[in-house]
Design a protein around this motif. Structure first.
Motif, short mmCIF file in Angstrom:
data_model
loop_
_atom_site.label_atom_id
_atom_site.label_comp_id
_atom_site.label_asym_id
_atom_site.label_seq_id
_atom_site.Cartn_x
_atom_site.Cartn_y
_atom_site.Cartn_z
N ALA A 49 2.92 60.16 98.37
CA ALA A 49 2.51 60.27 96.92
C ALA A 49 1.16 61.08 96.89
N GLN A 50 0.47 60.73 97.45
CA GLN A 50 -0.95 61.01 97.37
C GLN A 50 -0.95 62.59 97.96
N ALA A 51 -0.31 62.78 99.02
CA ALA A 51 -0.22 64.11 99.58
C ALA A 51 0.57 65.12 98.64
N VAL A 52 1.58 64.57 98.12
CA VAL A 52 2.16 65.26 97.08
C VAL A 52 1.38 65.91 95.94
N ARG A 53 0.42 64.73 95.25
CA ARG A 53 -0.69 65.14 94.42
C ARG A 53 -1.54 65.96 94.77
N THR A 54 -1.84 66.28 96.02
CA THR A 54 -2.89 67.25 96.50
C THR A 54 -2.14 68.74 96.36
N LEU A 55 -0.81 68.92 96.30
CA LEU A 55 -0.19 70.15 96.40
C LEU A 55 0.14 70.63 94.81
N THR A 56 0.77 69.63 94.13
CA THR A 56 1.39 69.97 92.63
C THR A 56 1.13 68.76 91.79
N ALA A 57 1.02 69.04 90.71
CA ALA A 57 0.91 68.24 89.52
C ALA A 57 2.42 67.96 88.97
N ALA A 58 3.39 68.83 89.41
CA ALA A 58 4.84 68.36 88.79
C ALA A 58 5.16 66.94 89.20
N THR A 59 5.85 66.63 88.18
CA THR A 59 6.45 65.09 88.27
C THR A 59 8.18 65.17 88.58
N THR A 60 8.49 66.41 88.28
CA THR A 60 9.90 66.45 88.57
C THR A 60 10.17 67.73 89.54
N GLY A 61 11.52 67.87 90.04
CA GLY A 61 11.71 69.04 91.00
C GLY A 61 11.10 69.01 92.27
N VAL A 62 10.58 68.02 92.83
CA VAL A 62 9.85 67.83 94.13
C VAL A 62 10.61 67.28 94.96
N ALA A 63 10.64 67.61 96.09
CA ALA A 63 11.27 66.71 97.47
C ALA A 63 10.41 67.07 98.50
N VAL A 64 10.33 65.73 99.40
CA VAL A 64 9.63 65.63 100.25
C VAL A 64 10.21 65.19 101.68
N ALA A 65 9.93 65.94 102.77
CA ALA A 65 10.37 65.52 104.03
C ALA A 65 9.40 64.98 105.02
N LEU A 66 9.56 64.10 105.76
CA LEU A 66 8.12 63.47 106.52
C LEU A 66 8.82 63.65 107.99
N ASN A 67 8.43 64.46 108.92
CA ASN A 67 9.06 64.56 110.22
C ASN A 67 10.26 64.98 110.07
N ASP A 68 10.69 65.80 109.27
CA ASP A 68 12.13 66.21 109.30
C ASP A 68 13.04 65.25 108.68
N GLU A 69 12.75 64.02 108.22
CA GLU A 69 13.41 63.31 107.31
C GLU A 69 13.19 62.88 105.97
N VAL A 70 13.97 63.05 104.92
CA VAL A 70 13.78 63.16 103.61
C VAL A 70 13.15 61.81 103.24
N VAL A 71 12.33 61.85 102.38
CA VAL A 71 11.54 60.38 102.00
C VAL A 71 12.15 60.34 100.23
N ILE A 72 12.92 59.44 100.08
CA ILE A 72 13.37 59.38 98.73
C ILE A 72 12.11 58.93 97.66
N ARG A 73 12.01 59.42 96.61
CA ARG A 73 10.91 59.32 95.78
C ARG A 73 10.59 57.97 95.56
#
Length: 66
Positions: A19-43
């Motif tokens: 979550a902290q890493a995402v906030r360093t890149l975008t202020a968007a709260t919707t429409g964001v997806a994250v993968a960690l070491n090629d695995e999707v991380v659920i919100r």
């Protein structure tokens, strides 16, 4: 520690979460997806998923166009 976020190395504090890493890149709260070491991380796990040295994080944001 160093983690790769969207292909670029970033020095971050030990124990940084997804979550902290995402906030360093975008202020968007919707429409964001994250993968960690090629695995999707659920919100719902972003706040509790800690990063480790050399992790690879991909943050993707939805874009509309026409």
């Amino acid at each position: 520690m160093i983690v790769n976020i969207n292909g670029a190395p970033h020095e971050v504090a030990d124990g940084m979460t997804v979550a902290q890493a995402v906030r360093t890149l975008t202020a968007a709260t919707t429409g964001v997806a994250v993968a960690l070491n090629d695995e999707v991380v659920i919100r719902s796990a972003w706040e509790t998923t800690a990063l480790s040295d050399s992790d690879r994080v991909e943050v993707l944001t939805a874009v509309q166009g026409g």
